[in-house]
Design a protein around this motif. Sequence first.
Motif, short mmCIF file in Angstrom:
data_model
loop_
_atom_site.label_atom_id
_atom_site.label_comp_id
_atom_site.label_asym_id
_atom_site.label_seq_id
_atom_site.Cartn_x
_atom_site.Cartn_y
_atom_site.Cartn_z
N SER A 245 48.82 34.32 37.07
CA SER A 245 48.26 34.54 35.74
C SER A 245 48.28 33.27 34.91
O SER A 245 47.29 32.90 34.26
CB SER A 245 49.03 35.65 35.04
OG SER A 245 48.63 35.77 33.69
N MET A 246 49.42 32.57 34.93
CA MET A 246 49.55 31.36 34.11
C MET A 246 48.64 30.24 34.61
O MET A 246 48.02 29.51 33.81
CB MET A 246 51.01 30.90 34.11
CG MET A 246 51.95 31.82 33.35
SD MET A 246 51.54 31.97 31.58
CE MET A 246 50.65 33.54 31.56
N ILE A 247 48.56 30.10 35.94
CA ILE A 247 47.70 29.05 36.50
C ILE A 247 46.24 29.31 36.11
O ILE A 247 45.52 28.40 35.66
CB ILE A 247 47.85 28.98 38.03
CG1 ILE A 247 49.24 28.44 38.39
CG2 ILE A 247 46.76 28.11 38.64
CD1 ILE A 247 49.53 28.49 39.88
N LEU A 248 45.80 30.55 36.29
CA LEU A 248 44.42 30.90 35.96
C LEU A 248 44.15 30.75 34.46
O LEU A 248 43.10 30.24 34.05
CB LEU A 248 44.13 32.33 36.41
CG LEU A 248 42.68 32.81 36.29
CD1 LEU A 248 41.76 31.95 37.16
CD2 LEU A 248 42.57 34.28 36.72
N PHE A 249 45.11 31.18 33.65
CA PHE A 249 44.94 31.11 32.20
C PHE A 249 44.84 29.66 31.72
O PHE A 249 43.95 29.32 30.92
CB PHE A 249 46.10 31.82 31.51
CG PHE A 249 45.97 31.90 30.02
CD1 PHE A 249 45.04 32.75 29.43
CD2 PHE A 249 46.78 31.12 29.20
CE1 PHE A 249 44.91 32.82 28.05
CE2 PHE A 249 46.67 31.17 27.82
CZ PHE A 249 45.72 32.02 27.25
N SER A 268 37.71 35.11 33.69
CA SER A 268 39.00 34.52 34.06
C SER A 268 40.09 34.93 33.09
O SER A 268 41.24 35.19 33.48
CB SER A 268 38.89 32.99 34.10
OG SER A 268 37.97 32.58 35.09
N LEU A 269 39.77 35.00 31.81
CA LEU A 269 40.73 35.44 30.81
C LEU A 269 41.17 36.88 31.09
O LEU A 269 42.36 37.21 31.03
CB LEU A 269 40.11 35.34 29.42
CG LEU A 269 40.95 35.89 28.26
CD1 LEU A 269 42.26 35.10 28.14
CD2 LEU A 269 40.16 35.83 26.95
N ILE A 270 40.22 37.74 31.40
CA ILE A 270 40.52 39.15 31.67
C ILE A 270 41.39 39.28 32.92
O ILE A 270 42.39 40.02 32.93
CB ILE A 270 39.22 39.96 31.83
CG1 ILE A 270 38.46 39.98 30.49
CG2 ILE A 270 39.51 41.37 32.31
CD1 ILE A 270 37.06 40.55 30.58
N LEU A 275 46.67 40.25 35.64
CA LEU A 275 47.78 39.77 36.47
C LEU A 275 49.08 39.74 35.67
O LEU A 275 50.15 40.07 36.21
CB LEU A 275 47.46 38.38 37.01
CG LEU A 275 46.36 38.30 38.08
CD1 LEU A 275 46.01 36.84 38.36
CD2 LEU A 275 46.80 38.99 39.36
N LEU A 276 49.00 39.39 34.41
CA LEU A 276 50.19 39.37 33.57
C LEU A 276 50.76 40.78 33.39
O LEU A 276 51.98 40.99 33.45
CB LEU A 276 49.86 38.75 32.21
CG LEU A 276 51.04 38.52 31.27
CD1 LEU A 276 52.04 37.54 31.88
CD2 LEU A 276 50.56 38.01 29.91
N VAL A 277 49.86 41.74 33.18
CA VAL A 277 50.30 43.13 33.05
C VAL A 277 50.96 43.62 34.35
O VAL A 277 52.00 44.29 34.34
CB VAL A 277 49.11 44.04 32.67
CG1 VAL A 277 49.51 45.51 32.78
CG2 VAL A 277 48.63 43.72 31.26
N LEU A 278 50.35 43.27 35.49
CA LEU A 278 50.94 43.65 36.78
C LEU A 278 52.32 43.02 36.96
O LEU A 278 53.23 43.65 37.51
CB LEU A 278 50.02 43.21 37.92
CG LEU A 278 48.72 43.99 38.11
CD1 LEU A 278 47.86 43.36 39.18
CD2 LEU A 278 49.02 45.45 38.46
N SER A 279 52.47 41.81 36.46
CA SER A 279 53.77 41.14 36.54
C SER A 279 54.83 41.93 35.78
O SER A 279 55.94 42.16 36.27
CB SER A 279 53.67 39.73 35.97
OG SER A 279 54.93 39.11 35.91
N PHE A 280 54.48 42.37 34.57
CA PHE A 280 55.43 43.14 33.78
C PHE A 280 55.73 44.50 34.43
O PHE A 280 56.86 44.97 34.42
CB PHE A 280 54.90 43.34 32.36
CG PHE A 280 54.97 42.10 31.52
CD1 PHE A 280 56.12 41.32 31.46
CD2 PHE A 280 53.87 41.69 30.77
CE1 PHE A 280 56.19 40.17 30.69
CE2 PHE A 280 53.93 40.55 29.99
CZ PHE A 280 55.09 39.78 29.94
#
Length: 317
Positions: A245-249, A268-270, A275-280
């Motif tokens: 998520s961070m790399i793409l963002f 890409s933002l979406i 991915l960030l939500v999946l991480s949490f």
Amino acid sequence: MDKLAILIPAYNEAQTIEKVVKDVQGVIENIPGSVVYVYDNNSKDNTAELAKKVGAVVRHEYAQGKGAVIRRMFREIDAEAYIMIDADDTYPVEAIPEMYHKIIDRQVDMVVGDRLSSTYFEENKRPFHNVGNSLVRGLINFLFKTNIRDILTGYRAFSYRFVKTFPVLSRGFEIETEMSIHATEKRMLVENQVITYRDRPEGSESKLDTYGDGLRVIKTVINLFRSYHPFAFYSVFSSCFFLMSMILFVWRVILPYSADHTVPNFPSLIVSMILLVLSFITFFSGSILGAIQTNDKRNFELALIDAENQEKVLKND
């Protein structure tokens, strides 16, 4: 309640079963209250008849698989100590008295017959089995922070506490892996005992499927790691999702925005936010399952106390 129960799972072992039973009887004759049990698992030869002829107590398990046989053994037999040995005449019965005394005198919960520290690699003629044994041993000792030197050995001694609190989940040869990890995770006392190993006699065929059983063992290791260490397991996925998520963002959103103050890559933002939500989600899933696992450990300690009390009752009877 038997003093010592010798457990021999057998499937098409007519060539060696008589010798194994006789050899075992010879070394346990000085241990009163010892019984040799042979559990026949749908043999197509006369394994059961030969075992009965030389004095073993023969019982049957009709659900195919070594795990099913061990489940039946552990449920049906009450003993102060148990020793499980294969029927293929590859293990030295001379080690039985020492393994027995470790269980009775030192209160060890599982004694592992360690082939890999002696003659296994010289005697075994199947190179992929050698590689597989070393791979599984290294993987489990790394993941579970233990020092069991032979994960897949079929030569083991058990206490009553272990036998009556071990949940048999596997049906096949991956059962030995399950035993090793269970003992480690439940903080039971485990000792290694180096034994000599000899390959099967000519004409006796192994029931192992090198690749099929190997894959099942690896799958079992992963599933058990997920079950016993859910926070660590799901944290790996959480970290991967977060990193992606961070790399793409940064690459597709922050850098273009810093150049012209626009966000041209909304997809890409979406995706980065998903991915960030999946991480949490995976992180908190691991946290919740970790709390449940901690509670399971407390419940197991209570079950262990119950097993010890039941053992005392059986001894008094």
